[in-house]
Motif scaffolding. Structure first.
Motif, short mmCIF file in Angstrom:
data_model
loop_
_atom_site.label_atom_id
_atom_site.label_comp_id
_atom_site.label_asym_id
_atom_site.label_seq_id
_atom_site.Cartn_x
_atom_site.Cartn_y
_atom_site.Cartn_z
N ALA A 1 0.83 -1.21 0.00
CA ALA A 1 0.00 0.00 0.00
C ALA A 1 0.86 1.26 0.00
O ALA A 1 0.56 2.23 -0.70
CB ALA A 1 -0.92 -0.01 1.22
N HIS A 2 1.94 1.23 0.77
CA HIS A 2 2.83 2.40 0.83
C HIS A 2 3.49 2.65 -0.52
O HIS A 2 3.53 3.80 -1.01
CB HIS A 2 3.89 2.19 1.91
N ARG A 3 3.98 1.59 -1.14
CA ARG A 3 4.69 1.75 -2.42
C ARG A 3 3.75 2.15 -3.55
O ARG A 3 4.17 2.78 -4.51
CB ARG A 3 5.44 0.46 -2.77
N GLN A 4 2.48 1.77 -3.42
CA GLN A 4 1.51 2.11 -4.45
C GLN A 4 0.68 3.35 -4.09
O GLN A 4 -0.31 3.65 -4.75
CB GLN A 4 0.57 0.92 -4.70
N HIS A 5 1.09 4.04 -3.01
CA HIS A 5 0.47 5.30 -2.61
C HIS A 5 -1.02 5.14 -2.30
O HIS A 5 -1.86 5.97 -2.68
CB HIS A 5 0.66 6.35 -3.71
N MET A 6 -1.36 4.07 -1.59
CA MET A 6 -2.74 3.82 -1.20
C MET A 6 -3.00 4.36 0.21
O MET A 6 -2.11 4.37 1.06
CB MET A 6 -3.03 2.31 -1.20
N ARG A 7 -4.23 4.75 0.46
CA ARG A 7 -4.65 5.11 1.81
C ARG A 7 -5.06 3.82 2.52
O ARG A 7 -5.91 3.09 2.05
CB ARG A 7 -5.84 6.07 1.75
#
Length: 409
Positions: free
Chosen positions: A335-341
């Motif tokens: 999620a962090h690497r794909q810029h997800m909330r």
């Protein structure tokens, strides 16, 4: 529904020999790469999570479908973990979110084990809440562990079992109907995605099944395979029989043995190979990642009785807890690497949960109500940082309130 220790441990515990009888089966496909597929279905209905070449080929199509489905300008992504009877918590949470009109339409739903049984209902949305509630809110049909000791011993001697007559199979057959299949297919045609994980024991790998594409094939073969995948994903070795899924490759028939998906992964937001790729954005639209952990990420210390059953049960529980943490960390990194909330919820340490194999109607009803109540209070979702802080504090507090919700102040 839980990751089970090696069969040898169970055999030693009961003082019997493993493999006294083996059910007849065809050999598995000879190659690791899953070119084989159930007869009449395209190979694209599933993915081996370490198959990078296939992942790279399919992902542009997947992301394109999601952009098509996200009519509100964002992608809502729901991840449902394993956890045995803890699935009642996730079911209650979904129904509670409906009651306060806080439940998104999820463009992507993934499920493992108990989460796999929840996943079709979560994918189909509030219109299917009556069926979801009937299945998980103290339904005697879900008392899957009735006579569990006898079942374990029977599985040790007859591992093939009578799959069609297992309590789990009967449960899935009852709720997974032609109407459900048609509704899932309709969602898939709009670009939405539903994936369920199983463990292929022959390969010792996780397999992700595209349940929407299976449903879209239609007819009895699709209904049969849809049910088989759900049963396999929740089939704890030693408790429920494995599921043999017949596949075909180059004109030859083979059998694959599939069992509980949480043996290899307790939850997933993406295939394992995605963790090896360079960081980047999966698509142009913002993504909200929601994770429902149908179990505890921390436990209050309890004395373990010095007997085989309790030692095994507590060992399985510890194994599940740590496996869940590992899978959650992978999801957080993705999620962090794909810029997800990122938002998550879990069963708090202080909740008086008897164990992942307690499928009694009383326990399931109480856990369902707890999940629904937390959602209705607006105390369901946490950030990862909140979860860590709450778990460390509440696991250490002897006076923590059992009814405290995950995101309670």
């Amino acid at each position: 529904m839980v990751r089970i220790a090696h069969a040898s441990a169970l055999c030693a515990a009961f003082g019997v020999l493993c493999g006294c009888a083996s059910a007849p089966r065809l050999p598995p496909p000879p190659e690791l790469a899953p070119r084989a597929a159930p007869a009449g279905f395209p190979p694209d209905i599933r993915l081996l999570t370490i198959d990078r070449a296939t992942y790279n080929r399919r992902m542009p199509v997947v992301f394109g479908r999601l952009a098509q489905a996200a009519d509100d300008g964002s992608i809502d992504y729901l991840v449902l973990s394993g956890g045995g009877s803890g699935g009642a918590f996730g079911a209650g949470a979904l129904v509670g979110l409906t009651q306060v009109r806080q439940r998104p339409q999820f463009e992507v739903v993934t499920g493992v084990s108990a989460g796999a049984l929840l996943a079709p209902f979560a994918f189909l949305g509030p219109e299917w809440d009556p069926e979801l509630k009937a299945a998980f809110d103290g339904n005697p049909r879900l008392d899957l562990m009735h006579g569990k000791l006898r079942t374990v011993i029977a599985r040790l001697f007859f591992p093939g079992g009578a799959t069609r007559h297992s309590a789990l199979q009967r449960l899935v057959d009852h709720y997974v109907t032609d109407a459900m299949l048609q509704a899932v297919a309709a969602g898939w045609r709009k670009g939405r995605l539903l994936f369920v994980a199983t463990t292929d024991l022959d390969k010792r790998e996780t397999v992700l099944w595209n349940m929407g594409e299976i449903a879209a094939q239609g007819g009895k073969p699709a209904l049969k395979l849809f049910r088989e995948v759900l049963v396999a994903s929740a089939s704890v070795p030693g408790i429920f029989p494995p599921v043999l899924i017949q596949v075909r490759e180059d004109g030859r028939d083979y059998d694959e043995m599939h069992v509980d998906g949480s043996i290899t992964t307790s939850l997933f937001a993406a295939p394992h190979v995605a963790q090896l790729l360079p960081a980047g954005k999966a698509g142009r639209l913002p993504v909200n990642l929601y994770v429902i952990v149908n179990g505890k990420l921390a436990q209050k210390p309890l004395e373990t009785p010095l007997n085989t059953i309790d030692v095994l049960s507590r060992s399985f529980d510890a194994d599940l807890t740590y496996k869940m943490r590992e899978s959650l960390l992978l999801a957080m990194d993705y999620a962090h690497r794909q810029h997800m909330r990122f938002r998550l919820t879990e069963i708090p340490p202080a909740y008086p949960k008897a164990g992942f194999v307690d499928f009694s109607p009383e326990h399931m009803h109480a856990l369902f109500d707890f999940g629904a109540r937390c959602a209705e209070r607006g105390e369901l979702w946490e950030t990862p940082e909140d979860s860590i802080r709450h778990n460390l504090a509440r696991a250490a507090e002897s006076g923590a309130l059992a009814e405290s919700c995950p995101a309670a102040p």
